[in-house]
Design an enzyme around this catalytic site. Structure first.
Site: not given
Length: 368
Positions: A145, A196, A229, A253, A257
């Site tokens: 970001y 990852k 994941d 992020d 959620d």
């Protein structure tokens, strides 16, 4: 009780339902000032779309400097469809990113707690979700970001290319991991670190630096590494295997959620964004509900204020060293839910539907 003097709290209601839910927080702060010998100085400012509408910028220098001078910032929500076509630098969300970066709020704490009164609100089976209590620690000021270079540029054949750079340093990784390990010491002594590393060099660095910090300073903490994941899948399959999850900005992020929705309603979950402690032990901080601005219900007095009220509770606990008062708010919220009071988003059979302001008043009545 000794009066707490000159503690500035900055309220930034923002857009959509933000002003409605922050109004209830203000009522609770004023109740504490009046009844608990606290003396918070409350200031308010425009942020996001509300600021753009008046000043043509998502946050003014005046409001930003108020944030710098405050013990804690409590934000409602920013954004909405009416701002979707603004240029990127003018969008409401840029205010949020500026506050996080300039206040150096590098650690985002997102609890995902399943309230016992609302087990049936979750889309998962009660036996999977009942008793859930996870803390997600998201790195907030680095990663994709904020990485450079970034942008959109023309390329050959009349096409364009979008560029974002995912980058982390040892210090950025270890300082947020330290927050996670310190939280784990007060919980179940377990941290799951997500990245990852199978496809990203920054993920390899993340794994190595978190492990290095654990080996040097947190030998008694159990550390598990998990691909992001797989963590997303495990949150749905067996969420209670987790206690504290630490991860980068992008994966944090997404995973926070997902974890929030396991509980049945975004309207119940607070968050904290924390910076490093200064030489006096103070830390800059911002607190906000995890829900968005919900413009479709704005102005109708039906939004759930609990997440914003619990964000105030987190502020009392993490920034103001008022654990007793924070616990008082938490218990009041539980008591109101026990009484069967529900806003529209968590309404169920045989419960009593109440408005935003009614819910705030009910919580204050329990504080009494």
């Amino acid at each position: 009780m000794i009066k707490v003097k000159d503690r500035k709290l900055l309220l930034l209601p923002g857009d959509g339902i933000g002003p409605e839910v922050v109004r209830e927080v203000r009522k609770i702060i004023e109740w504490f000032n009046k009844n608990k010998s606290l003396d918070f100085k409350i200031e308010e400012g425009l942020v996001g779309g509300a600021s753009y509408d008046k000043h043509k910028t998502p946050i003014t220098d005046e409001v930003f400097y108020k944030a710098l001078e405050s013990e804690a910032v409590i934000l409602g929500a920013v954004g909405g469809p009416k701002y979707d076509n603004l240029e990127f630098s003018k969008r409401p969300e840029r205010a949020l990113l500026k506050l996080r970066k300039e206040l150096k709020l590098f650690a985002n704490l997102r609890p995902a707690i399943c309230f016992k009164q609302l087990v049936d609100a979750s889309s998962l089976k009660p036996e999977i979700i009942s008793g859930l209590d996870i803390m997600i620690v998201r790195e907030l000021t680095g990663g994709i970001y904020f990485g450079e270079p970034r942008g959109i540029e023309p390329i050959e054949n009349n096409e364009r290319k979008g560029i974002n750079t995912h980058t982390y340093t040892t210090n950025e990784i270890q300082r947020v991991a330290r927050v996670a390990f310190d939280l784990a010491k007060k919980r179940k002594n377990k941290v799951t670190s997500c990245e990852k590393s199978n496809v990203m060099e920054a993920g390899i660095l993340w794994r190595e630096e978190v492990q290095s910090l654990k080996d040097k300073e947190y030998k008694k903490i159990e550390l598990e590494h998990m691909l992001a994941d797989n963590c997303a899948m495990q949150l749905l399959r067996n969420p209670k295997q987790f206690d504290v999850i630490v991860t980068d900005n992008l994966f944090g992020d997404i995973l926070s959620d997902e974890a929030a929705m396991l509980t049945g309603s975004l309207g119940l979950l607070p968050s904290a964004s924390l910076g490093a402690r200064d030489k006096n032990g103070k830390t800059r901080s911002m607190y906000e509900p995890v829900h968005g601005s919900a413009p479709d219900i704005a102005g109708k007095n039906i939004a759930n204020p609990i997440a914003t009220i619990l964000s105030l509770s987190m502020a009392l606990k993490y920034s103001l060293d008022l654990d007793k008062e924070a616990e008082q708010i938490d218990k009041a919220v539980q008591s109101v839910l026990d009484d069967g009071l529900r806003t529209k988003d968590i309404m169920s059979k045989n419960m009593k539907e109440v408005s935003t302001s009614d819910m705030g008043d009910a919580i204050i009545s329990k504080l009494k």
